[in-house]
Write a protein that holds these residues in place. Structure first.
Motif, PDB file in Angstrom:
ATOM      1  N   ILE A  15       0.831  -1.585  -0.124  1.00  0.00           N
ATOM      2  CA  ILE A  15       0.074  -0.029   0.144  1.00  0.00           C
ATOM      3  C   ILE A  15       0.708   0.665  -0.173  1.00  0.00           C
ATOM      4  O   ILE A  15       2.023   1.695   0.936  1.00  0.00           O
ATOM      5  CB  ILE A  15      -0.767   0.170   1.304  1.00  0.00           C
ATOM      6  N   ILE A  16       0.812   1.767  -1.129  1.00  0.00           N
ATOM      7  CA  ILE A  16       2.042   2.924  -1.272  1.00  0.00           C
ATOM      8  C   ILE A  16       1.315   4.164  -1.490  1.00  0.00           C
ATOM      9  O   ILE A  16       0.488   4.629  -2.078  1.00  0.00           O
ATOM     10  CB  ILE A  16       2.814   2.990  -2.629  1.00  0.00           C
ATOM     11  N   ASP A  17       1.515   5.185  -0.685  1.00  0.00           N
ATOM     12  CA  ASP A  17       1.483   6.862  -1.366  1.00  0.00           C
ATOM     13  C   ASP A  17       2.999   7.715  -1.706  1.00  0.00           C
ATOM     14  O   ASP A  17       3.442   7.639  -1.100  1.00  0.00           O
ATOM     15  CB  ASP A  17       0.717   7.804  -0.351  1.00  0.00           C
ATOM     16  N   VAL A  18       3.034   8.485  -2.625  1.00  0.00           N
ATOM     17  CA  VAL A  18       4.162   9.336  -2.506  1.00  0.00           C
ATOM     18  C   VAL A  18       3.616  10.993  -3.177  1.00  0.00           C
ATOM     19  O   VAL A  18       2.875  11.245  -3.625  1.00  0.00           O
ATOM     20  CB  VAL A  18       4.928   8.728  -4.571  1.00  0.00           C
ATOM     21  N   GLU A  19       4.351  11.540  -3.333  1.00  0.00           N
ATOM     22  CA  GLU A  19       4.071  13.519  -2.457  1.00  0.00           C
ATOM     23  C   GLU A  19       6.020  13.255  -4.177  1.00  0.00           C
ATOM     24  O   GLU A  19       6.596  12.899  -3.733  1.00  0.00           O
ATOM     25  CB  GLU A  19       4.802  13.845  -1.966  1.00  0.00           C
ATOM     26  N   THR A  20       5.506  14.172  -4.681  1.00  0.00           N
ATOM     27  CA  THR A  20       6.152  14.762  -6.044  1.00  0.00           C
ATOM     28  C   THR A  20       6.547  16.512  -6.249  1.00  0.00           C
ATOM     29  O   THR A  20       6.038  17.104  -5.315  1.00  0.00           O
ATOM     30  CB  THR A  20       6.023  14.205  -7.289  1.00  0.00           C
ATOM     31  N   THR A  21       7.229  16.545  -7.189  1.00  0.00           N
ATOM     32  CA  THR A  21       7.161  17.878  -7.169  1.00  0.00           C
ATOM     33  C   THR A  21       6.787  18.251  -9.076  1.00  0.00           C
ATOM     34  O   THR A  21       6.647  19.640  -9.159  1.00  0.00           O
ATOM     35  CB  THR A  21       8.540  18.329  -7.899  1.00  0.00           C
ATOM     36  N   GLY A  22       5.228  17.357  -9.107  1.00  0.00           N
ATOM     37  CA  GLY A  22       5.052  17.572 -10.943  1.00  0.00           C
ATOM     38  C   GLY A  22       3.744  16.363 -10.999  1.00  0.00           C
ATOM     39  O   GLY A  22       3.755  15.218 -10.209  1.00  0.00           O
ATOM     40  N   LEU A  23       3.554  16.536 -11.855  1.00  0.00           N
ATOM     41  CA  LEU A  23       2.411  14.991 -12.314  1.00  0.00           C
ATOM     42  C   LEU A  23       2.994  13.979 -13.455  1.00  0.00           C
ATOM     43  O   LEU A  23       2.540  13.305 -13.300  1.00  0.00           O
ATOM     44  CB  LEU A  23       1.180  15.624 -12.578  1.00  0.00           C
ATOM     45  N   ASP A  24       4.300  14.802 -14.452  1.00  0.00           N
ATOM     46  CA  ASP A  24       4.665  13.652 -15.114  1.00  0.00           C
ATOM     47  C   ASP A  24       5.826  12.686 -14.997  1.00  0.00           C
ATOM     48  O   ASP A  24       7.018  13.738 -14.500  1.00  0.00           O
ATOM     49  CB  ASP A  24       5.167  15.008 -16.078  1.00  0.00           C
ATOM     50  N   PRO A  25       6.018  11.470 -14.697  1.00  0.00           N
ATOM     51  CA  PRO A  25       7.573  11.191 -13.903  1.00  0.00           C
ATOM     52  C   PRO A  25       8.603  11.762 -14.831  1.00  0.00           C
ATOM     53  O   PRO A  25       9.721  10.921 -14.754  1.00  0.00           O
ATOM     54  CB  PRO A  25       6.769   9.490 -14.306  1.00  0.00           C
ATOM     55  N   SER A  26       8.180  11.751 -16.098  1.00  0.00           N
ATOM     56  CA  SER A  26       9.030  12.294 -16.999  1.00  0.00           C
ATOM     57  C   SER A  26       9.684  12.902 -17.529  1.00  0.00           C
ATOM     58  O   SER A  26      11.215  13.593 -17.165  1.00  0.00           O
ATOM     59  CB  SER A  26       9.077  12.185 -18.785  1.00  0.00           C
ATOM     60  N   GLN A  27       8.975  13.984 -16.642  1.00  0.00           N
ATOM     61  CA  GLN A  27      10.354  15.350 -15.677  1.00  0.00           C
ATOM     62  C   GLN A  27       9.965  16.056 -14.251  1.00  0.00           C
ATOM     63  O   GLN A  27      10.967  16.038 -13.995  1.00  0.00           O
ATOM     64  CB  GLN A  27       9.342  16.331 -16.434  1.00  0.00           C
TER      65      GLN A  27
END
Length: 232
Positions: free
Chosen positions: A40-52
């Motif tokens: 069961i996973i959740d991540v926070e990111t710097t944006g929406l596109d994992p290529s950027q």
């Protein structure tokens, strides 16, 4: 087979129709449930596109199929390109390079090494099903992150992820948003305070949803005992 098992199996079977199922990906049965688990996973990111964009933290709670905890993991990480942070993402998760340095966030590579060690320990030989609220989003970022560091999604999990809103939808809870689904299930929503909102709070929220659906679909539940609310 209890209703939640049937629903879980149905979600996996429907997805499998669009893929060539590998021989080793035979799905759980009542006889093999002990050999399976949920990541069961959740991540926070710097944006929406994992290529950027890149991950800034990850929360994971590993369980058996009954939702019994096997282990949990949380780490922040320093994204390689902090200048790419999207203001919208920042408003959700409160990321700043200064805050992350103050929290002694490790490098992305070190975070990956720690996560892989956790996975090996907590999965303990089980086949793990990647489980998330927005599974395609989280899967894409986890895969991109791990591939930068010598691993990848396919090395850890069976190829078909489990999407929690789909499980709820099959039980009659027609909500795709986290806050609305929490309302329908009678659960507190995940915090929206950006200074408190992390992958850890997200993974805990996801587990709460799964356990609630599991209880409501248990062998003692009457067919008419669960009725979706009309909450927004």
């Amino acid at each position: 087979m209890p209703p939640i098992r049937a629903l879980l199996a149905l979600c996996l079977i429907i997805g499998a129709c669009t893929h060539a199922v590998r021989a080793q990906d035979a799905w759980p049965t009542p006889q093999t449930e002990h050999a399976w688990g949920l990541a069961i996973i959740d991540v926070e990111t710097t944006g929406l596109d994992p290529s950027q964009a890149e991950m800034i933290d990850i929360g994971a709670i590993y369980t058996d199929l009954e939702g019994n905890e096997l282990g949990r993991f949380f780490t922040r990480m320093m994204p390689p390109h902090p200048d790419r942070v999207d203001p919208g993402a920042q408003a959700v998760n409160g990321y700043s390079a200064k805050r992350w340095r103050a929290a002694s966030a490790p490098s992305e590579a070190e975070a990956a090494a720690r996560f892989l060690a956790f996975h090996e320990r907590a999965s303990s030989g089980r086949r793990m099903i990647f489980t998330a609220f927005n599974a395609p989003f989280d899967k894409g970022f986890v895969d991109a992150w791990l591939k930068r560091h010598g691993s990848g999604y396919d090395a850890l999990y069976v190829y078909m992820p489990l999407d929690l809103p789909s499980l709820a939808w099959g039980r009659g809870f027609r909500a795709m948003g986290a806050r609305r689904l929490a309302t329908q299930l009678g659960l507190p929503p995940e915090t929206d305070d950006p200074l408190q909102h992390t992958g850890q709070t997200g993974a805990e929220f996801n587990l709460m949803i799964y356990r609630t659906l599991l209880r409501q679909a248990g062998p003692d539940a009457r067919p008419d005992s669960v009725r979706p609310s009309q909450g927004k």
